[in-house]
Design a protein around this motif. Structure first.
Motif, PDB file in Angstrom:
ATOM      1  N   LYS A  61       0.846  -1.184   0.000  1.00  0.00           N
ATOM      2  CA  LYS A  61       0.000   0.000   0.000  1.00  0.00           C
ATOM      3  C   LYS A  61       0.882   1.234   0.000  1.00  0.00           C
ATOM      4  CE  LYS A  61      -4.280   1.545   2.234  1.00  0.00           C
ATOM      5  NZ  LYS A  61      -5.209   1.282   3.364  1.00  0.00           N
ATOM      6  N   ASN A  62       0.613   2.154  -0.942  1.00  0.00           N
ATOM      7  CA  ASN A  62       1.434   3.357  -1.000  1.00  0.00           C
ATOM      8  C   ASN A  62       0.888   4.432  -0.065  1.00  0.00           C
ATOM      9  OD1 ASN A  62      -0.681   4.727  -2.370  1.00  0.00           O
ATOM     10  ND2 ASN A  62       0.138   4.174  -4.373  1.00  0.00           N
ATOM     11  N   LYS A  63       1.607   5.536   0.048  1.00  0.00           N
ATOM     12  CA  LYS A  63       1.224   6.561   1.030  1.00  0.00           C
ATOM     13  C   LYS A  63      -0.074   7.267   0.656  1.00  0.00           C
ATOM     14  CE  LYS A  63       3.893  10.492  -0.804  1.00  0.00           C
ATOM     15  NZ  LYS A  63       4.915  11.519  -0.475  1.00  0.00           N
ATOM     16  N   TYR A 431       2.054   5.975 -12.932  1.00  0.00           N
ATOM     17  CA  TYR A 431       2.705   4.682 -13.157  1.00  0.00           C
ATOM     18  C   TYR A 431       3.220   4.622 -14.595  1.00  0.00           C
ATOM     19  CZ  TYR A 431       0.327   3.359  -8.849  1.00  0.00           C
ATOM     20  OH  TYR A 431      -0.114   3.315  -7.545  1.00  0.00           O
ATOM     21  N   ASP A 432       4.444   4.123 -14.742  1.00  0.00           N
ATOM     22  CA  ASP A 432       5.089   3.966 -16.041  1.00  0.00           C
ATOM     23  C   ASP A 432       5.165   2.473 -16.340  1.00  0.00           C
ATOM     24  OD1 ASP A 432       6.863   3.658 -18.172  1.00  0.00           O
ATOM     25  OD2 ASP A 432       8.141   5.324 -17.548  1.00  0.00           O
ATOM     26  N   LEU A 433       4.323   1.992 -17.261  1.00  0.00           N
ATOM     27  CA  LEU A 433       4.273   0.560 -17.528  1.00  0.00           C
ATOM     28  C   LEU A 433       5.589   0.024 -18.082  1.00  0.00           C
ATOM     29  CD1 LEU A 433       1.258   0.986 -17.003  1.00  0.00           C
ATOM     30  CD2 LEU A 433       0.793  -0.619 -18.867  1.00  0.00           C
ATOM     31  N   ASN A 434       6.274   0.821 -18.886  1.00  0.00           N
ATOM     32  CA  ASN A 434       7.563   0.366 -19.415  1.00  0.00           C
ATOM     33  C   ASN A 434       8.521   0.031 -18.276  1.00  0.00           C
ATOM     34  OD1 ASN A 434       7.044   0.517 -22.207  1.00  0.00           O
ATOM     35  ND2 ASN A 434       7.424   2.722 -22.227  1.00  0.00           N
ATOM     36  N   ASP A 435       8.591   0.914 -17.307  1.00  0.00           N
ATOM     37  CA  ASP A 435       9.495   0.720 -16.180  1.00  0.00           C
ATOM     38  C   ASP A 435       9.031  -0.414 -15.278  1.00  0.00           C
ATOM     39  OD1 ASP A 435      11.661   1.378 -14.364  1.00  0.00           O
ATOM     40  OD2 ASP A 435      10.125   2.275 -13.084  1.00  0.00           O
ATOM     41  N   ILE A 436       7.727  -0.473 -15.009  1.00  0.00           N
ATOM     42  CA  ILE A 436       7.195  -1.476 -14.085  1.00  0.00           C
ATOM     43  C   ILE A 436       7.418  -2.891 -14.595  1.00  0.00           C
ATOM     44  CG2 ILE A 436       5.041  -2.418 -13.123  1.00  0.00           C
ATOM     45  CD1 ILE A 436       4.124   0.550 -12.879  1.00  0.00           C
ATOM     46  N   PHE A 437       7.141  -3.132 -15.879  1.00  0.00           N
ATOM     47  CA  PHE A 437       7.280  -4.494 -16.385  1.00  0.00           C
ATOM     48  C   PHE A 437       8.734  -4.878 -16.668  1.00  0.00           C
ATOM     49  CE2 PHE A 437       2.666  -3.932 -17.501  1.00  0.00           C
ATOM     50  CZ  PHE A 437       2.214  -4.878 -16.593  1.00  0.00           C
ATOM     51  N   LYS A 438       9.626  -3.891 -16.680  1.00  0.00           N
ATOM     52  CA  LYS A 438      11.061  -4.189 -16.742  1.00  0.00           C
ATOM     53  C   LYS A 438      11.619  -4.468 -15.351  1.00  0.00           C
ATOM     54  CE  LYS A 438      12.264  -1.500 -20.884  1.00  0.00           C
ATOM     55  NZ  LYS A 438      12.963  -0.280 -21.379  1.00  0.00           N
ATOM     56  N   ALA A 446       5.129   3.078  -8.294  1.00  0.00           N
ATOM     57  CA  ALA A 446       4.727   4.396  -8.784  1.00  0.00           C
ATOM     58  C   ALA A 446       5.934   5.228  -9.203  1.00  0.00           C
ATOM     59  CB  ALA A 446       3.945   5.141  -7.716  1.00  0.00           C
ATOM     60  N   ASN A 447       5.690   6.122 -10.159  1.00  0.00           N
ATOM     61  CA  ASN A 447       6.685   7.123 -10.553  1.00  0.00           C
ATOM     62  C   ASN A 447       6.248   8.439  -9.928  1.00  0.00           C
ATOM     63  OD1 ASN A 447       8.307   9.025 -11.829  1.00  0.00           O
ATOM     64  ND2 ASN A 447       8.290   7.967 -13.790  1.00  0.00           N
ATOM     65  N   THR A 448       6.600   8.626  -8.663  1.00  0.00           N
ATOM     66  CA  THR A 448       6.035   9.725  -7.875  1.00  0.00           C
ATOM     67  C   THR A 448       6.422  11.104  -8.387  1.00  0.00           C
ATOM     68  OG1 THR A 448       7.880   9.517  -6.318  1.00  0.00           O
ATOM     69  CG2 THR A 448       5.853   8.329  -5.790  1.00  0.00           C
ATOM     70  N   GLU A 449       7.486  11.186  -9.170  1.00  0.00           N
ATOM     71  CA  GLU A 449       7.888  12.487  -9.711  1.00  0.00           C
ATOM     72  C   GLU A 449       6.854  13.039 -10.672  1.00  0.00           C
ATOM     73  OE1 GLU A 449      11.720  12.117 -11.453  1.00  0.00           O
ATOM     74  OE2 GLU A 449      12.755  11.761  -9.544  1.00  0.00           O
ATOM     75  N   LEU A 450       6.031  12.141 -11.240  1.00  0.00           N
ATOM     76  CA  LEU A 450       5.011  12.556 -12.198  1.00  0.00           C
ATOM     77  C   LEU A 450       3.625  12.686 -11.564  1.00  0.00           C
ATOM     78  CD1 LEU A 450       6.018  10.388 -15.308  1.00  0.00           C
ATOM     79  CD2 LEU A 450       6.579  12.785 -14.855  1.00  0.00           C
ATOM     80  N   ASN A 451       3.514  12.465 -10.260  1.00  0.00           N
ATOM     81  CA  ASN A 451       2.214  12.579  -9.593  1.00  0.00           C
ATOM     82  C   ASN A 451       1.605  13.962  -9.804  1.00  0.00           C
ATOM     83  OD1 ASN A 451       2.656  10.021  -8.664  1.00  0.00           O
ATOM     84  ND2 ASN A 451       2.549  10.537  -6.483  1.00  0.00           N
TER      85      ASN A 451
END
Length: 548
Positions: A61-63, A431-438, A446-451
């Motif tokens: 669970k994220n923040k 969320y960046d699917l490219n990064d997550i599935f790699k 999560a890619n929190t910088e893009l929140n």
């Protein structure tokens, strides 16, 4: 589209009740054969109350309060792993549903009658779910709560969960998954990329919406994908796959069918898992028979555009915008296949679907170069046409302050933003699917910088008043139904908490009318008439009281 809570729970829980009937005995023989699969999975490791791992699979669970789930493997293994990782959440969701049975269906006689009817209605549902998903559901069902085995054995219970919204929709012709969605690309967005936004106005109670799951699935067959869901649900309502193909659904209007077929969430899942282009998505949709009417908004990175697949029990259409790089979808059909459909035309005329369509059109015109942030601002918009104050919770608003979730997709970049509580007011997590599935085993997906930041509206006095209105509304409704007295201070407070909303005055007027205070009722109904009433039937109801 807002769901009436009591109606939704009543219908959904009747699905549970129907499972106990002997009318589903044929379904019992259709339990998938999983002898070819290894039934043993590793033990779940709990490192905290909000972090679990199981081999390379994990749940945390994220923040912002969103659960992030990663699962891989064959169908049976995926189901087992999902069940193990989400067991407590799954039990909680079941408890929320079952706890309402006695409240909403207190009559044992009615339960028996409806049980028999729904058992007959569901008699062929199992024939219309692909074997892969039945196998996954069987694995998941191994972790269903044993507390409800008196209702039905776990496999059938979980299988029928996946058709619950369709069954409620079919029996009452309700738009149980309504929503507002839009897409823009090329000259309609800041960088020319395809952007898609959607609100899922699916409401089954505040407790139900608390534990949302952002799920990432790596299947042995088909494509990797993400979806926004809840424990116990393997179908898809909002999602994107590794090729940048997205699916979201908006309920439509159709005749009521006589038998359950493919649940729309299962069809959505199949498209997401096995399509890379719009053409492939259409081909999959054509293969399945559905039993409710839905618009499936399909976005495609490969095609760099979005279209609508419009399905119903006896019709099929595709809506592709011409001479425009913008697509809008509410709750009515737009393709040529439904041009003369009487149910659809009546829905356009009488519901709030056309109003929300025009509001999206208006807001997109005001923002000719869409960005993810602007898309989120549109999804959060609470006003009516021309920025008119129409009351909080009005179904004519894009943000009805009840959404289960909102999402924004940027398919070409494989980016998605998912809303956090409350409704779509919380921070949108990227969320960046490219990064997550790699890198699926990293601590945070999560890619929190893009929140994208939360909506400050949730900290205003207006929001506090709306929350108080919702609670007081339930108390007033209950007292009206039971014919109990309500003091004038309470009635006045109901109006003052949400002064621009027609419903507040309607409920007060209804109370006065039932008590025989006709002058007070007339005055209050006439105030309601000055507000933005949600639908034509609602307006006719107010007019009927005034005439009487």
């Amino acid at each position: 589209m807002k769901i009436n809570l009591s109606i939704y729970h009543r219908l959904l829980l009747l699905v549970f009740i129907s499972l106990t009937s002997c009318g589903i005995s044929k379904s019992l023989h259709d339990v998938p054969d999983v002898s070819a699969y290894n039934p043993v999975i590793p033990e779940r490791v709990k490192t905290s109350d909000s972090t679990f791992t199981l081999g390379s699979n994990h749940l945390s669970k994220n923040k912002q309060g969103l659960w992030e789930l990663y699962v891989e493997g064959n169908p049976y293994r995926r189901g087992l792993i999902t069940g193990s990782l989400t067991e407590e959440l799954f039990h909680n969701q079941e408890a929320i549903f079952v706890s309402k049975i006695d409240k909403f269906v207190p009559s044992k006689t009615k339960q028996a009658l409806l049980r028999r009817f729904l058992a007959w209605y569901n008699r062929k549902l199992y024939l219309n779910v692909p074997l892969e998903y039945k196998t996954e559901i069987l694995g998941l069902s191994k972790y269903a709560s044993p507390d409800y085995n008196y209702i039905a054995e776990p496999y059938l219970r979980v299988l029928y969960f996946h058709g619950a919204h369709d069954i409620g929709h079919a029996l009452q012709d309700l738009a149980l998954v309504g929503c507002s969605s839009f897409a823009a690309w090329d000259d309609k967005t800041e960088d020319g990329s395809l952007i898609i936004g959607r609100n899922l106005d699916f409401y089954a109670g505040d407790d139900f919406a608390q534990e949302k799951i952002v799920s990432f699935t790596n299947p042995t067959e088909g494509y990797k994908f993400m979806s926004v869901t809840w424990a116990g649900m393997l179908g898809v309502l909002s999602g994107m796959n590794e090729h940048g193909l997205t699916v979201t659904i908006n309920a439509g209007k159709s005749k009521i069918p006589l038998v359950a077929k493919t649940p729309i969430s299962i069809l959505n899942r199949e498209i997401l898992q096995y399509a890379t282009t719009i053409e492939e998505a259409i081909a999959i949709a054509k293969k399945r028979q559905v039993f409710v009417s839905e618009s499936i908004l399909v976005g495609s990175a490969a095609d760099r555009k979005a279209i609508l697949i419009e399905v119903s029990p006896h019709n099929f259409g595709v809506y592709d915008v011409e001479n425009s790089n913008q697509l809008i979808c509410s709750n009515h059909f737009q393709s040529d296949a439904y041009t003369n459909d009487k149910n659809n035309l009546k829905h356009i005329e009488e519901s709030h679907s056309q109003y929300r369509y025009e509001r999206m059109e208006e807001l997109l015109d005001q923002n000719p170069k869409l960005t993810p942030k602007i898309a989120i601002d549109i999804l959060r918009n609470k006003e009516g046409l021309n920025d008119k104050a129409i009351g909080y919770g009005n179904e004519k608003a894009l943000n009805q302050l009840l959404a289960h979730h909102a999402v924004v997709f940027k398919p070409e970049q494989r980016l998605v933003w998912v809303s956090s509580n409350p409704y779509q007011l919380g921070e949108f997590v990227a969320y960046d699917l490219n990064d997550i599935f790699k890198n699926p085993t990293k601590k945070s997906l999560a890619n929190t910088e893009l929140n994208i930041e939360e909506d400050p509206f949730q900290y205003t006095e207006a929001y506090k008043n709306y929350q108080a209105y919702r609670q007081l509304r339930q108390e007033v409704l209950s007292n009206i139904e039971t014919k109990n007295d309500i003091d004038l201070e309470t009635l006045s407070r109901l109006e003052n908490l949400n002064p621009d909303y027609w419903e507040a005055y309607y409920l007060v007027g209804k109370y006065y009318y039932n008590k025989g205070y006709y002058t007070a009722a007339l005055n209050t109904f006439e105030i309601a008439k000055t507000k933005e009433i949600t639908t034509v039937p609602d307006e006719e109801q107010v007019d009927t009281y005034i005439k009487n």
